[in-house]
Design an enzyme around this catalytic site. Structure first.
Site, PDB file in Angstrom:
ATOM      1  CB  CYS A 124     -11.280  45.273  23.196  1.00  0.00           C
ATOM      2  SG  CYS A 124     -11.733  46.798  22.331  1.00  0.00           S
ATOM      3  CG  HIS A 138      -7.908  48.152  24.111  1.00  0.00           C
ATOM      4  ND1 HIS A 138      -8.125  47.116  23.239  1.00  0.00           N
ATOM      5  CD2 HIS A 138      -7.488  47.580  25.273  1.00  0.00           C
ATOM      6  CE1 HIS A 138      -7.846  45.960  23.832  1.00  0.00           C
ATOM      7  NE2 HIS A 138      -7.459  46.221  25.064  1.00  0.00           N
ATOM      8  CG  HIS A 141      -7.021  43.279  27.442  1.00  0.00           C
ATOM      9  ND1 HIS A 141      -6.352  44.170  26.624  1.00  0.00           N
ATOM     10  CD2 HIS A 141      -6.054  42.425  27.891  1.00  0.00           C
ATOM     11  CE1 HIS A 141      -5.070  43.875  26.584  1.00  0.00           C
ATOM     12  NE2 HIS A 141      -4.859  42.820  27.351  1.00  0.00           N
TER      13      HIS A 141
END
Length: 355
Positions: free
Chosen positions: A267, A315, A327
């Site tokens: 990510c 994240h 993402h």
């Protein structure tokens, strides 16, 4: 790699069971081998399976951030160790030159020694030459004193650099140990999640995906209801547009932990490389992106901004406008478009050089 590790572990387990059986038969009927312990039971319901998978993948993502940070520190520390090594080598060469010059000066002084000054004046046909020679000798002595001071300074610098190199090497070993521990945690969590998913029947897998989507949709609907995105959606800056174009071009590529492209990303690898394409260097991990980059309110968000997720900032996704992010979700998934509110939003940061 994970499957190979599991395979080796499986063969080792078979060997241990076989050894126990041989030992039991040698001891006779009264020493029967104990029954093998059952493996961890699968959660009873699909809801529990989803919770367990979320936990395992979240733990893997946290460990991935730790691994990435450790690798970044190790790279910086390795570069510093190399620089200190070069500086130390340069200092040693300077010390050798000083030592050589001091030796030459000492030999010259020895050769110019001999009779006392008053005797030399009496015996010399030109006393002024003797006095000139004495003056030159005094200047040489001052030069030797200067060499001694310079040698002491260089020695002190060498000790300082040596101590700094030792400290950096210790830090480097610590970073590599942290990275190795994080790697082990990542592989364990992903292996456990994959093992859990493979035990599901096909219809259970389909239902699990539906449940995950329903949960994300509910979270996003609640987020929209809060009014957070009412004013969001202003146009991207020039840099932000480049970053958005970069992440858009990566759609469909697989998630891979610790990857920074070009074929796969995690990510924060995706977001950091997107902004690198816009000539903007930002921290490598989502946690450091949250800690170091300027924060903006949700209502002021614009494309190119980064949305940080989960309370531990584990994240990150890039806001691309219209209430959506791009993402890299987790192992086994590809880079995708998702609703910006589909996970718990910690906040928004802006990598732009201008507000």
């Amino acid at each position: 790699m994970i499957r190979n590790a599991i395979g080796r572990g499986g063969r080792a387990a078979v060997a241990v069971v076989a050894l126990c059986a041989v030992t039991a038969s040698a001891q006779g009927p009264a020493a029967a081998a104990p029954s093998p312990e059952p493996g961890p039971a699968r959660p009873a319901t699909l809801a529990e399976v989803r919770e367990e998978l979320d936990r395992l993948y979240h733990d893997a993502e946290v460990a991935t951030d730790a691994y990435n940070a450790a690798e970044e520190r190790a790279a910086e520390q390795s570069a510093r160790v190399a620089a200190l090594a070069r500086e130390t080598a340069s200092g040693r060469a300077a010390l050798e030159r000083l030592t050589s010059r001091m030796g030459a000066a000492a030999r010259a002084q020895y050769r110019s020694g001999g009779l006392p000054l008053d005797v030399r004046l009496l015996l010399s046909a030109d006393p002024e030459d003797v006095l000139d020679e004495v003056g030159r000798a005094r200047q040489a002595q001052h030069g030797v004193d200067g060499l001694l001071r310079e040698r002491a300074r260089v020695l002190k610098e060498l000790r300082t650099k040596s101590d700094a190199a030792t400290a950096q090497l210790k830090k480097l070993r610590g970073s590599r140990k942290t990275g190795a521990d994080a790697r082990e945690r990542i592989e364990q969590r992903i292996a456990a999640a994959e093992a859990l998913e493979t035990r599901l029947e096909e219809k259970e897998r389909r239902r699990l995906l539906e449940m995950q989507k329903d949960s994300a949709d509910e979270a996003h609907a609640a987020f929209l209801k809060s009014g957070a995105f009412k004013a969001a959606g202003k146009g991207a800056s020039e840099e932000g547009a480049i970053a958005v174009a970069f992440v858009t071009a990566q759609l469909g590529k697989p998630y891979e932990w610790a990857a920074e492209g070009p074929d796969s990303y995690d990510c924060s690898g995706l977001t950091s490389q997107a902004w690198a394409a816009a000539k903007r260097t930002i921290p490598r991990t989502s946690q450091e992106q949250w800690r170091q980059l300027p924060r903006v309110g949700l209502q002021d968000m614009r494309p190119g901004d980064l949305i940080i997720y989960h309370e531990d900032a584990s994240h990150v996704g890039m806001y691309v406008g219209g209430g959506s992010i791009i993402h890299a979700p987790r192992p086994g998934r590809n880079i995708t478009v998702a609703d910006a509110g589909s996970m718990f939003v910690l906040g928004v940061v802006r990598p732009d050089r201008r507000p």
